[in-house]
Design a protein around this motif. Sequence first.
Motif, mmCIF file in Angstrom:
data_model
loop_
_atom_site.group_PDB
_atom_site.id
_atom_site.type_symbol
_atom_site.label_atom_id
_atom_site.label_comp_id
_atom_site.label_asym_id
_atom_site.label_seq_id
_atom_site.Cartn_x
_atom_site.Cartn_y
_atom_site.Cartn_z
ATOM 1 N N LYS A 69 5.877 -6.050 -2.699
ATOM 2 C CA LYS A 69 5.434 -5.692 -1.348
ATOM 3 C C LYS A 69 5.387 -4.190 -1.132
ATOM 4 O O LYS A 69 6.224 -3.457 -1.656
ATOM 5 C CB LYS A 69 6.397 -6.281 -0.322
ATOM 6 C CG LYS A 69 6.275 -7.774 -0.244
ATOM 7 C CD LYS A 69 6.850 -8.307 1.033
ATOM 8 C CE LYS A 69 6.428 -9.755 1.192
ATOM 9 N NZ LYS A 69 7.549 -10.641 1.376
ATOM 10 N N THR A 128 6.024 -1.618 1.656
ATOM 11 C CA THR A 128 6.644 -1.430 2.968
ATOM 12 C C THR A 128 6.391 0.000 3.408
ATOM 13 O O THR A 128 6.582 0.927 2.624
ATOM 14 C CB THR A 128 8.173 -1.662 2.890
ATOM 15 O OG1 THR A 128 8.413 -2.988 2.430
ATOM 16 C CG2 THR A 128 8.843 -1.474 4.244
ATOM 17 N N ASP A 151 2.387 -4.512 3.668
ATOM 18 C CA ASP A 151 2.813 -5.899 3.839
ATOM 19 C C ASP A 151 3.897 -5.970 4.909
ATOM 20 O O ASP A 151 4.024 -6.951 5.623
ATOM 21 C CB ASP A 151 3.369 -6.445 2.513
ATOM 22 C CG ASP A 151 2.323 -6.387 1.415
ATOM 23 O OD1 ASP A 151 1.312 -7.079 1.535
ATOM 24 O OD2 ASP A 151 2.509 -5.600 0.458
ATOM 25 N N ALA A 211 2.405 -2.467 -5.873
ATOM 26 C CA ALA A 211 3.137 -3.585 -5.271
ATOM 27 C C ALA A 211 2.527 -4.921 -5.669
ATOM 28 O O ALA A 211 3.205 -5.784 -6.224
ATOM 29 C CB ALA A 211 3.147 -3.439 -3.749
ATOM 30 N N ARG A 212 1.251 -5.085 -5.414
ATOM 31 C CA ARG A 212 0.659 -6.430 -5.531
ATOM 32 C C ARG A 212 0.258 -6.794 -6.947
ATOM 33 O O ARG A 212 0.263 -7.960 -7.309
ATOM 34 C CB ARG A 212 -0.534 -6.546 -4.594
ATOM 35 C CG ARG A 212 -0.066 -6.304 -3.160
ATOM 36 C CD ARG A 212 -1.013 -6.766 -2.104
ATOM 37 N NE ARG A 212 -0.625 -6.117 -0.851
ATOM 38 C CZ ARG A 212 -1.466 -5.584 0.019
ATOM 39 N NH1 ARG A 212 -2.768 -5.654 -0.185
ATOM 40 N NH2 ARG A 212 -1.014 -5.001 1.107
#
Length: 218
Positions: free
Chosen positions: A32, A34, A205, A184-185
């Motif tokens: 994620k 953030t 996210d 992240a993804r």
Amino acid sequence: MSKLELKGVSFKYPRGKRMIFQNVTESFASGKLTTIEGESGAGKSTLLTLLSGLALPTRGELLMDGEPVRDLTSYRRNAAAAVAQANYLFEGRTVLENVTYPMLLKGLDGESAKKKALEYLEEVKLDGELASHFPSECSGGEQKRVAFARAMALDNPVFLADEPTANLDRGTSRVIADILVSLARERGKLVIAVTHDARLPELADVRLFLRGGVLEHE
Ligand SMILES: Nc1ncnc2c1ncn2[C@@H]1O[C@H](COP(=O)(O)OP(=O)(O)O)[C@@H](O)[C@H]1O
Ligand SMILES: [Mg+2]
């Protein structure tokens, strides 16, 4: 899957009068992006300093995968990679040497490190020609991307960035934002960026706000 947690964290600078945070508890998950927003002086950089393992909380704990972080040197080498707002590139080293450095530190041989460094530079959309240049010969946007490539080269589970899109043109901001999202993804990293830029959080996210020494959810 990695998990990073702040548990009842308060922080005061040794020579500071006030607590910058009071009893902050928050959990961050891998995969994620953030973002943490807040006004200037809210304590964003200070929070990132703690998450980067550059200082210990005054009270409370930072936990990585449930274990309290006590050995900051090991945490910085093996758990967290950070891009500071000022980049802190090695000025006397070329762009390539900046990016190979973390890999050599981790024991990779010179040839493999060089090959991977060129891949990281390509990933941050820097021309291979720049590899032999010194940081002072790079533009601000290029320096930011070198700093990103160097932090990516550590290949640690946690990736942190302080105001990564500040003072960049739209195109470079977009490259940086895309890298954060993809770390992240696609790579499954635990990515946290602190920012006062309104655009970056739109891609996040999880959106957090730092206000009055407290972390709040959207
Ligand atoms: N080394 C330091 N010693 C004492 N106070 C500091 C130090 N660094 C920052 N501060 C103070 O901590 C507060 C938060 O700063 P900072 O984390 O840089 O905020 P932000 O990144 O959100 O702008 C500010 O009031 C600042 O003056
Ligand atoms: Mg700051």
